[in-house]
Design a protein around this motif. Structure first.
Motif, mmCIF file in Angstrom:
data_model
loop_
_atom_site.group_PDB
_atom_site.id
_atom_site.type_symbol
_atom_site.label_atom_id
_atom_site.label_comp_id
_atom_site.label_asym_id
_atom_site.label_seq_id
_atom_site.Cartn_x
_atom_site.Cartn_y
_atom_site.Cartn_z
ATOM 1 N N ARG A 115 0.821 -1.218 0.000
ATOM 2 C CA ARG A 115 0.000 0.000 0.000
ATOM 3 C C ARG A 115 0.851 1.264 0.000
ATOM 4 O O ARG A 115 0.351 2.353 -0.276
ATOM 5 N N CYS A 116 2.126 1.134 0.345
ATOM 6 C CA CYS A 116 3.007 2.305 0.432
ATOM 7 C C CYS A 116 3.125 2.988 -0.930
ATOM 8 O O CYS A 116 3.279 2.328 -1.962
ATOM 9 N N ASP A 162 9.663 12.234 -1.112
ATOM 10 C CA ASP A 162 10.064 13.058 0.033
ATOM 11 C C ASP A 162 9.900 12.341 1.372
ATOM 12 O O ASP A 162 10.328 12.847 2.413
ATOM 13 N N ALA A 163 9.284 11.158 1.375
ATOM 14 C CA ALA A 163 9.162 10.289 2.558
ATOM 15 C C ALA A 163 8.783 11.050 3.840
ATOM 16 O O ALA A 163 9.559 11.123 4.782
ATOM 17 N N SER A 193 1.474 9.858 3.664
ATOM 18 C CA SER A 193 0.725 10.467 2.562
ATOM 19 C C SER A 193 -0.602 9.775 2.284
ATOM 20 O O SER A 193 -1.508 10.369 1.696
ATOM 21 N N ARG A 194 -0.738 8.527 2.697
ATOM 22 C CA ARG A 194 -1.997 7.818 2.449
ATOM 23 C C ARG A 194 -3.128 8.342 3.327
ATOM 24 O O ARG A 194 -4.295 7.992 3.097
ATOM 25 N N LYS A 207 -6.278 5.432 4.719
ATOM 26 C CA LYS A 207 -5.723 5.376 6.069
ATOM 27 C C LYS A 207 -4.216 5.188 5.958
ATOM 28 O O LYS A 207 -3.706 4.673 4.952
ATOM 29 N N PRO A 208 -3.474 5.613 6.982
ATOM 30 C CA PRO A 208 -2.010 5.518 6.904
ATOM 31 C C PRO A 208 -1.523 4.078 6.901
ATOM 32 O O PRO A 208 -2.216 3.166 7.352
ATOM 33 N N ILE A 209 -0.330 3.888 6.369
ATOM 34 C CA ILE A 209 0.327 2.585 6.443
ATOM 35 C C ILE A 209 0.536 2.249 7.923
ATOM 36 O O ILE A 209 0.891 3.107 8.725
ATOM 37 N N GLU A 210 0.322 0.993 8.307
ATOM 38 C CA GLU A 210 0.540 0.575 9.693
ATOM 39 C C GLU A 210 2.040 0.351 9.919
ATOM 40 O O GLU A 210 2.539 -0.771 9.963
ATOM 41 N N ILE A 211 2.733 1.456 10.080
ATOM 42 C CA ILE A 211 4.194 1.443 10.154
ATOM 43 C C ILE A 211 4.683 0.672 11.378
ATOM 44 O O ILE A 211 5.651 -0.099 11.294
#
Length: 421
Positions: A28-29, A34-35, A91-92, A97-101
């Protein structure tokens, strides 16, 4: 305490990714140039790089990225407030929803352990300097790791019987299993860092070292000065959590427990009491839940366990005949409001204080007793550096790691200027 109850206390509350779900999540990333997620990590763990590695099935590379930047990668994967840091920057967020980092980081470190990966090496260019780190908490572990990677001889001096500081003695194991902490500490040991336990360090004990880092954390009690605070059954949060961790089955939290505060430590205390057999556990916080500094995910977990949460009430007194029987609260904004709760145990998770640092080093202290130091860890005393909770007054583990790394860089520069190479 029954073995069943104890198992609930030590069992991890949330599950990690499987290989398949980790790959799906990494896919999904957006691979942002620019991370922003990496910019959002205080310790510079570089999520963008390790997620990319996972996405292309280079799990060893992912683990290497995490370890190189954050020696406590396994611990931070469990307790870091991702929702306010890297995941908030993802950015998601503007798409779904954000990536589950956090869970991806956990997956990479779990794979590191399962397959016995060797991801770090001690510095090959050995330096002459001898360095002491006082305390074995997050900041000291991070500092020691950086110094060892640079080739220095580092010894961590710890008062307790085990390393980890707050990680070992101050967080409920259902949130942070001891095995995870031990695995992270093993990475520090693997770099050649030595540990000496049972050391209540005085200034004379570190006189022979070329540089000294102080990362003792905050272990002084900080109970509000209210009537009844000295009654039996009244605890400071650190003492309550430490006794629960060290006494194991012998620890009795009481049947009715009230925890005062609104941070992650508050939730840890309440969850500890509930999982160790308390029948009725309540959290009372003076402000609104939206204003609470604690992680909302942790509050949700507490609610799922049946822990009640009351807001808008500040502690006014503890009543009882030799032992705590009732916790009394007054309205924080509505002074006419009053609340009385029956309790066998009352835990104040309202912050911790500093112990006497003057005995450890001739450093300048703040009016709160913490060490006065810059973001670079430099103190007022030659050869002494400090970071972590003993400087910032109590923040997150990942911020302690970042501060420990910054102090290590300052110590290396100091030693090189002194000609200790």
């Amino acid at each position: 305490m029954s073995k069943v109850v104890k198992a609930k206390y030590t069992a991890e509350a949330t599950s990690g990714f499987t290989h398949r779900t980790a790959m799906e999540e990494a896919a999904r990333c957006l691979l942002c140039h620019d991370a922003p997620c990496s910019q959002g990590c205080p310790a510079g763990t570089d999520p963008a790089k390790f997620i990319r590695s996972i996405r292309f099935r280079n799990v060893k590379g992912a683990a290497e990225t995490i370890r190189e930047n954050n020696i406590l990668g396994g611990t931070c994967a469990r307790v870091c407030p991702y929702d306010r840091l890297c995941e908030e920057a993802c950015s998601r967020c503007g798409i779904d929803k954000p990536i589950e980092i956090g869970r991806l980081q956990r997956y990479a470190i779990e794979q590191e352990e399962v397959f016995g990966m060797k991801t770090l090496k001690a510095g090959q260019d050995k330096k002459a300097g001898k360095i002491a780190c006082v305390g074995a908490g997050p900041a000291s572990l991070a500092c020691a790791a950086e110094l060892a990677k640079a080739g220095y001889d580092v010894t961590i001096l710890e008062r307790e019987a085990k390393a980890g500081g707050v990680l070992t003695y101050g967080i409920v194991p259902s949130r942070l299993p001891q095995a995870v902490v031990d695995h992270d500490i093993a990475q520090v040991e693997g770099l050649g860092v030595k540990f000496e336990f049972g050391k209540d360090v005085k200034e004379a004990d570190v006189a022979g070292y070329d540089a000294v880092f102080i990362g003792t954390g905050l272990w002084g009690t900080n109970i509000p000065d209210i009537p009844g605070k000295d009654l039996k059954g009244v605890y400071a949060a650190a003492d309550f959590l430490k006794q629960a961790r060290t006494k194991q089955e012998a620890f009795d939290p009481g049947k009715r427990v009230v925890v005062v505060g609104g941070g992650d430590v508050t939730v840890d205390c309440a969850v500890t009491a509930k999982l160790l057999g308390a029948e009725d556990v309540k959290i009372v916080y003076r402000r609104t839940l939206e204003e609470a500094p604690g992680n909302m995910t942790e509050f949700q977990y507490a609610l799922e366990l049946g822990i009640g949460i009351t807001t808008g009430m500040a502690p006014a007194a503890v009543e009882g005949n030799g032992k705590a029987e009732t916790a009394v609260f007054k309205g924080f904004r509505d002074e006419a409001a009053e609340l009385k709760l029956s309790a066998d145990t009352i835990v104040f998770a309202t912050g911790q204080g500093a112990e006497d640092m003057a005995k450890v080093a001739p450093v300048k202290l703040t009016d709160k007793g913490t060490i006065e130091a810059g973001e670079d860890g430099i103190t007022s005393a030659d050869k002494f550096f400090a970071a972590g909770d003993i400087v910032n007054g109590g923040k997150t583990v990942v911020e302690a790691v970042a501060a420990g790394k910054a102090a290590a860089a300052s110590m290396i520069e100091y030693l090189e200027k002194k000609g200790v190479k």
